[in-house]
Design an enzyme around this catalytic site. Structure first.
Site, PDB file in Angstrom:
ATOM      1  N   MET A  34      40.698 -18.792 -48.894  1.00 11.16           N
ATOM      2  CA  MET A  34      41.024 -17.478 -48.350  1.00 11.16           C
ATOM      3  C   MET A  34      40.934 -16.412 -49.438  1.00 11.16           C
ATOM      4  O   MET A  34      41.484 -15.321 -49.309  1.00 11.16           O
ATOM      5  CB  MET A  34      42.420 -17.479 -47.710  1.00 11.16           C
ATOM      6  CG  MET A  34      42.493 -18.315 -46.445  1.00 11.16           C
ATOM      7  SD  MET A  34      43.692 -17.721 -45.227  1.00 11.16           S
ATOM      8  CE  MET A  34      45.218 -17.790 -46.154  1.00 11.16           C
ATOM      9  N   HIS A  41      41.270 -23.119 -57.441  1.00  5.89           N
ATOM     10  CA  HIS A  41      40.084 -23.043 -56.584  1.00  5.89           C
ATOM     11  C   HIS A  41      38.829 -23.430 -57.370  1.00  5.89           C
ATOM     12  O   HIS A  41      37.956 -24.144 -56.861  1.00  5.89           O
ATOM     13  CB  HIS A  41      39.898 -21.621 -56.044  1.00  5.89           C
ATOM     14  CG  HIS A  41      40.991 -21.165 -55.128  1.00  5.89           C
ATOM     15  ND1 HIS A  41      41.882 -20.175 -55.479  1.00  5.89           N
ATOM     16  CD2 HIS A  41      41.331 -21.550 -53.870  1.00  5.89           C
ATOM     17  CE1 HIS A  41      42.720 -19.965 -54.476  1.00  5.89           C
ATOM     18  NE2 HIS A  41      42.409 -20.777 -53.493  1.00  5.89           N
ATOM     19  N   GLU A 153      45.186 -30.718 -53.212  1.00  4.56           N
ATOM     20  CA  GLU A 153      46.344 -31.511 -52.794  1.00  4.56           C
ATOM     21  C   GLU A 153      47.625 -30.689 -52.728  1.00  4.56           C
ATOM     22  O   GLU A 153      48.623 -31.171 -52.212  1.00  4.56           O
ATOM     23  CB  GLU A 153      46.531 -32.700 -53.729  1.00  4.56           C
ATOM     24  CG  GLU A 153      45.421 -33.741 -53.601  1.00  4.56           C
ATOM     25  CD  GLU A 153      45.645 -34.948 -54.482  1.00  4.56           C
ATOM     26  OE1 GLU A 153      46.679 -34.997 -55.193  1.00  4.56           O
ATOM     27  OE2 GLU A 153      44.783 -35.851 -54.478  1.00  4.56           O
ATOM     28  N   GLN A 158      48.388 -30.027 -45.004  1.00  2.00           N
ATOM     29  CA  GLN A 158      47.124 -29.466 -44.533  1.00  2.00           C
ATOM     30  C   GLN A 158      45.968 -30.411 -44.817  1.00  2.00           C
ATOM     31  O   GLN A 158      45.078 -30.599 -43.977  1.00  2.00           O
ATOM     32  CB  GLN A 158      46.879 -28.119 -45.193  1.00  2.00           C
ATOM     33  CG  GLN A 158      45.523 -27.512 -44.889  1.00  2.00           C
ATOM     34  CD  GLN A 158      45.341 -26.152 -45.530  1.00  2.00           C
ATOM     35  OE1 GLN A 158      45.867 -25.170 -45.044  1.00  2.00           O
ATOM     36  NE2 GLN A 158      44.605 -26.092 -46.630  1.00  2.00           N
ATOM     37  N   ARG A 192      49.818 -16.828 -54.083  1.00  2.00           N
ATOM     38  CA  ARG A 192      51.064 -16.111 -53.794  1.00  2.00           C
ATOM     39  C   ARG A 192      51.953 -15.933 -55.023  1.00  2.00           C
ATOM     40  O   ARG A 192      52.942 -15.208 -54.965  1.00  2.00           O
ATOM     41  CB  ARG A 192      51.837 -16.834 -52.684  1.00  2.00           C
ATOM     42  CG  ARG A 192      51.165 -16.712 -51.318  1.00  2.00           C
ATOM     43  CD  ARG A 192      52.012 -17.365 -50.225  1.00  2.00           C
ATOM     44  NE  ARG A 192      51.507 -17.042 -48.901  1.00  2.00           N
ATOM     45  CZ  ARG A 192      50.584 -17.726 -48.254  1.00  2.00           C
ATOM     46  NH1 ARG A 192      50.038 -18.784 -48.837  1.00  2.00           N
ATOM     47  NH2 ARG A 192      50.180 -17.380 -47.046  1.00  2.00           N
TER      48      ARG A 192
END
Length: 283
Positions: A34, A41, A153, A158, A192
């Site tokens: 996202m 990432h 992980e 998810q 976040r």
């Protein structure tokens, strides 16, 4: 600095690139994100490169996985900076579709899941979240037709949901995972984390430290629930408001009470000020 990673915004353009690569016999790796990219990432891009000659990174803030109380508009959108990072990671393509491209007028399909999507963990607090995740991931896997797709992980529930999705819907893409990347003090890397104040950032590693201690105690043979209670107390004293801190069977997320019922995964979600952090740890 101008990033040189090619960007496409339509499904048609994405598929055209993939078709051209496949014509050359190249394998395709997919890294769905996202955006607001960080080193975690980029480690997925690196992992994908081990299984594929071409790596596509998707940047799409998915409205379908945001609940009514979560502000979709406030999620960080940093595409120019993301592209610079993708260039440093040698990604081959960025797919950055608009919401209207992914969910055109009249879109009327949503993937609903059971199993790991209903484990009384994240789903207890975000009841529509995994339906939104499953819907967009099913679309991205279908759009890219990749050989492998990489997921971190850190979002462990998810990850299990996506593995089950691919298995149940006979999606050919192989779902792979990469370990959680952490800051030097143990805090799991997350987009976040930028919302933490200086004081909150200093307190934030307490969640992982408490989980580490609980894992050590469980591995030493102490009763699981008493180890969890010690961890919850420690996390609460550090200023967190805990949503859950639990021990589950690592492959099914079933509740677990004894070490021999393992493998065990500790999973946690807790709020520090206005920021909600999640983490997990194998025992």
């Amino acid at each position: 600095m101008t990033a040189n990673v090619p960007v496409v915004h339509t499904i048609e353009a994405l598929r055209a690139r993939v078709v051209a690569w496949r014509a050359n016999g190249e394998r395709i790796g997919l890294v769905p994100t996202m955006g607001a990219l960080h080193a975690g990432h980029l480690s997925l891009v690196e992992a994908a490169r081990r299984d594929a000659q071409r790596v596509v990174v998707t940047v799409f803030v998915n409205p379908a996985q945001f609940g009514p109380s979560e502000d979709f508009t406030k999620y960080p959108r940093t595409l120019p900076a993301d592209l610079e990072k993708l260039e440093s990671a040698a990604a081959d393509l960025c797919f950055a579709p608009a919401v209207e491209e992914m969910y055109p007028h009249g879109f009327a399909t949503r993937v609903e899941m059971d199993g790991p999507a209903r484990a009384d963990l994240e789903d207890r607090f975000r009841p529509t979240h995994f339906s939104g995740v499953a819907t967009v991931v099913a679309k991205l896997l279908n759009q890219a037709g990749a050989d492998v797709a990489l997921f971190g992980e850190k979002d462990y529930q998810q990850l299990l949901v996506i593995r089950r999705l691919a298995r149940d819907l006979d999606i050919a893409t192989r779902i792979l995972s990469a370990p959680t990347l952490r800051e030097t003090d143990g805090l799991a890397m997350s987009s976040r984390n930028v919302y933490l104040s200086a004081a909150e950032r200093q307190a934030a590693p307490a969640l992982f430290l408490a989980m580490q201690e609980a894992a050590r105690r469980i591995d030493a043979g102490e009763a699981i629930e008493s180890c969890l209670e010690i961890a919850r107390k420690s996390v609460g004293e550090a200023g967190f408001v805990i949503d859950y801190l639990d021990a589950r069977q690592a492959e099914t997320l079933a509740r677990i009470t004894r070490r021999r019922e393992g493998p065990i995964r500790l999973l946690a979600a807790a709020r520090l000020g206005a920021t909600r952090l999640i983490d997990n740890l194998a025992v």
